[in-house]
Design a protein around this motif. Structure first.
Motif, short mmCIF file in Angstrom:
data_model
loop_
_atom_site.label_atom_id
_atom_site.label_comp_id
_atom_site.label_asym_id
_atom_site.label_seq_id
_atom_site.Cartn_x
_atom_site.Cartn_y
_atom_site.Cartn_z
N GLU A 291 -24.62 2.92 5.03
CA GLU A 291 -24.82 2.42 3.63
C GLU A 291 -23.92 3.18 2.71
O GLU A 291 -23.98 4.37 2.57
CB GLU A 291 -26.49 2.38 3.22
CG GLU A 291 -26.80 2.02 2.05
CD GLU A 291 -28.30 1.88 1.76
OE1 GLU A 291 -28.67 1.37 0.55
OE2 GLU A 291 -29.07 2.57 2.60
N GLY A 292 -23.21 2.35 1.74
CA GLY A 292 -22.42 2.89 0.78
C GLY A 292 -20.91 2.98 1.27
O GLY A 292 -20.02 3.24 0.63
N GLU A 293 -20.86 2.92 2.50
CA GLU A 293 -19.44 3.02 3.19
C GLU A 293 -18.75 1.41 3.08
O GLU A 293 -18.88 0.56 3.60
CB GLU A 293 -19.49 3.32 4.57
CG GLU A 293 -19.85 4.73 5.01
CD GLU A 293 -18.80 5.66 4.67
OE1 GLU A 293 -17.47 5.53 5.42
OE2 GLU A 293 -18.94 6.48 3.90
N LYS A 294 -17.80 1.75 2.35
CA LYS A 294 -16.68 0.58 1.97
C LYS A 294 -15.39 1.11 1.97
O LYS A 294 -14.63 1.08 1.00
CB LYS A 294 -17.19 -0.02 0.61
CG LYS A 294 -18.31 -0.92 0.35
CD LYS A 294 -18.71 -1.53 -0.72
CE LYS A 294 -20.17 -2.27 -0.58
NZ LYS A 294 -20.55 -3.03 -1.97
N PRO A 295 -14.64 1.19 3.05
CA PRO A 295 -13.57 1.81 3.08
C PRO A 295 -12.34 1.10 2.60
O PRO A 295 -12.38 -0.36 2.96
CB PRO A 295 -13.14 2.22 4.68
CG PRO A 295 -14.11 1.14 5.26
CD PRO A 295 -15.40 0.82 4.53
N VAL A 296 -11.43 1.52 1.70
CA VAL A 296 -10.42 0.82 1.09
C VAL A 296 -9.19 1.56 1.25
O VAL A 296 -9.22 2.69 1.23
CB VAL A 296 -10.64 0.63 -0.24
CG1 VAL A 296 -11.72 -0.49 -0.17
CG2 VAL A 296 -10.84 1.73 -1.19
N VAL A 297 -7.86 1.05 1.37
CA VAL A 297 -6.67 1.75 1.03
C VAL A 297 -6.46 1.50 -0.41
O VAL A 297 -6.27 0.45 -0.80
CB VAL A 297 -5.59 0.86 2.02
CG1 VAL A 297 -4.20 1.59 1.61
CG2 VAL A 297 -5.99 1.21 3.59
N SER A 298 -6.02 2.59 -1.03
CA SER A 298 -5.51 2.48 -2.59
C SER A 298 -3.93 2.52 -2.40
O SER A 298 -3.40 3.40 -1.94
CB SER A 298 -6.07 3.72 -3.41
OG SER A 298 -7.54 3.86 -3.17
N VAL A 299 -3.44 1.43 -2.89
CA VAL A 299 -1.95 1.29 -3.13
C VAL A 299 -1.54 1.28 -4.31
O VAL A 299 -2.02 0.75 -5.39
CB VAL A 299 -1.72 -0.04 -2.58
CG1 VAL A 299 -0.25 -0.45 -2.43
CG2 VAL A 299 -2.44 -0.50 -1.09
N SER A 300 -0.38 2.25 -4.40
CA SER A 300 0.45 2.23 -5.86
C SER A 300 1.75 1.84 -5.37
O SER A 300 2.40 2.08 -4.41
CB SER A 300 0.42 3.65 -6.06
OG SER A 300 -0.87 4.29 -6.39
N ILE A 301 2.20 0.98 -6.32
CA ILE A 301 3.82 0.38 -6.27
C ILE A 301 4.52 1.17 -7.14
O ILE A 301 4.32 1.61 -8.32
CB ILE A 301 3.70 -1.07 -6.77
CG1 ILE A 301 2.72 -1.90 -5.92
CG2 ILE A 301 5.06 -1.53 -6.71
CD1 ILE A 301 3.10 -2.01 -4.48
N VAL A 302 5.45 2.03 -6.39
CA VAL A 302 6.51 2.86 -7.05
C VAL A 302 7.94 2.11 -7.16
O VAL A 302 8.59 1.78 -5.95
CB VAL A 302 6.52 4.11 -6.36
CG1 VAL A 302 7.36 5.27 -7.15
CG2 VAL A 302 5.04 4.76 -6.17
N PRO A 303 8.83 2.01 -8.04
CA PRO A 303 9.86 1.21 -8.30
C PRO A 303 11.03 1.98 -7.43
O PRO A 303 10.85 3.48 -7.48
CB PRO A 303 10.26 1.16 -9.66
CG PRO A 303 8.82 1.41 -10.33
CD PRO A 303 7.97 2.15 -9.59
N ILE A 304 11.64 1.58 -6.90
CA ILE A 304 12.87 2.16 -6.18
C ILE A 304 14.00 2.13 -7.44
O ILE A 304 14.37 1.11 -7.82
CB ILE A 304 13.37 1.54 -5.17
CG1 ILE A 304 12.36 1.57 -3.91
CG2 ILE A 304 14.59 1.90 -4.46
CD1 ILE A 304 12.61 0.85 -2.70
#
Length: 416
Positions: A291-304
């Motif tokens: 209960e309470g487990e909602k795994p996510v990948v936090s993604v950040s877009i970094v410009p090249i």
């Protein structure tokens, strides 16, 4: 004399009590009383629903009454003995000012109601199917949790005023820890509609008010989470990601013991902005997320971004030089090295981290060779302009040093 007066006083008091008792018990004089918090009931809602309408709210929930009646009757009157109803069968869409009908027990007179009419709001009738979510409350031992094995129904139809139905996220049921054991057990669970925050939504009708839930006591376990990623061909940005290294699961004790790790695949090929992506897990039968487990990948877009560095001829290393041969590059040669990566990497990058070289081992006469750029720091991309340069070759006469080119041939590395 004193005894005579005392006796008369006692007799008078007894007579007064007897007379008062007679008046109260036989004559029963009238009394006035105010009854508060009498609930207002809205009747004939089914008739209103048949017309495609439903109540979305009302101005008043309770009414107060000043009533009178015989003392013996009035003393026992409570709000439950009085009914205040509003017949909504004829209500129309919008606001409706409607009269309140009051019924009191026999022998009671209504002197003064706090209100005689109320406003009833009516909207279009709406309905939709929603899922059922079962939660567990109470005192579980550390690491233990209730686990739902089966629900007699997975959906419920909610109906009511359109604005109220729109608020309903799902239908919730709660099971107490005392009803859960290590053996499968079924309990009847009452249902109520809730919004996204878990708050009950009133004024909603359910196609069924309860379900049978089969549950079992389960234990939790934290296991490693391994994620593989799929990337797109986009070269204008890079993706930074943060994901949990472990995840907590729970389920049957025997099955739980066989789970050593969990794997998942996350597709990042279409990610164009900072976001959170749900990690979908294929769990063994009988195992669920705690209960309470909602795994996510936090993604950040970094410009090249790109950084250009200029090199001169003398900064180019000549590899594969043959003994007895002099190699010369143009004195005016400038090479632009372009390095691409995130801004923070390029800000820290020094020119000394980059080396330029040409391989002349296969060159038998003056001509063009490919220019190679290398970086001892890890970067996303590195390129040179021009890609090839001209190298002049001369045979060294006796007494000349083949490795001395007066700074115009770069740095020579002879073949041994």
């Amino acid at each position: 004399m004193l005894n005579s007066k005392t006796a008369r006083l006692i007799i008078a008091l007894l007579a007064a009590v007897l007379i008062w008792g007679y008046v109260v018990g036989e004559v029963n004089p009238s009394k006035t009383k105010t009854i508060r918090n009498i609930p207002i009931t809205y009747t004939y809602e089914d008739t209103l629903n048949e017309r495609g309408l439903a109540i979305s709210g009302a101005e008043d929930e309770f009414i107060s009454l000043e009533i009178s009646g015989a003392r013996a009757i009035l003393g026992d009157i409570t709000p439950n003995d009085i009914s205040a109803t509003v017949n909504v069968a004829s209500a129309q869409k919008g606001e409706n000012e409607m009269s309140i009908s009051i019924r009191v027990p026999s022998g009671i007179t209504v002197n003064k109601p706090s209100i005689t009419r109320t406003i009833v709001n009516v909207e279009n009738l709406s309905q939709k199917p929603v899922g059922i979510e079962i939660s567990y409350v109470g005192d579980f031992k550390p690491g233990d949790q209730g686990s739902t094995v089966n629900i007699s129904s997975t959906q419920v139809i909610v109906s009511g005023a359109e604005s109220l139905v729109d608020k309903v996220a799902n239908v919730s049921g709660v099971i107490d820890a005392s009803s859960v054991s290590e053996k499968l057990s079924a309990v009847t669970c009452q249902l109520y509609p809730v919004d996204v925050s878990g708050k009950e939504v009133s004024g909603i009708n359910l196609s069924q008010r309860s379900v049978s839930v089969t549950s079992i006591l389960a234990r939790s376990k934290e296991v490693p989470l391994e994620i593989s990623y799929t990337y797109g061909k986009e070269d204008k940005h890079i993706i930074d990601k943060v994901a949990p290294e472990t995840v907590k699961i729970f389920g049957n004790i025997d099955i739980l013991a066989s789970v050593e790790k969990l794997n998942s695949a996350v597709n990042l090929s279409n990610v164009k902005e900072d976001s959170e992506i749900e990690i979908k897990l294929s769990l063994p039968e009988g195992i669920t997320l705690a209960e309470g487990e909602k795994p996510v990948v936090s993604v950040s877009i970094v410009p090249i971004v790109e950084k250009s560095i200029i090199f001169k001829a003398e900064e180019i290393t000549i590899k594969g030089a043959k003994e007895g041969t002099e190699y010369k590059l143009s004195d005016n040669l400038e090479v632009i090295v372009k390095v691409s990566d995130r801004q923070s990497v390029l800000d820290a990058l020094e020119k000394d981290s980059i080396s330029l070289s040409v391989d002349v081992s296969k060159l038998n006469a003056s001509g063009s060779v490919e220019l190679l750029a290398e970086c001892n720091e890890e970067v996303i991309g590195i390129s040179v302009e021009p890609k090839t340069i001209n190298v002049d070759m001369d045979t060294v006469t006796s007494g000349q040093d083949a490795n001395n080119s007066n700074g115009t041939a770069g740095t020579n590395e002879n073949n041994d």
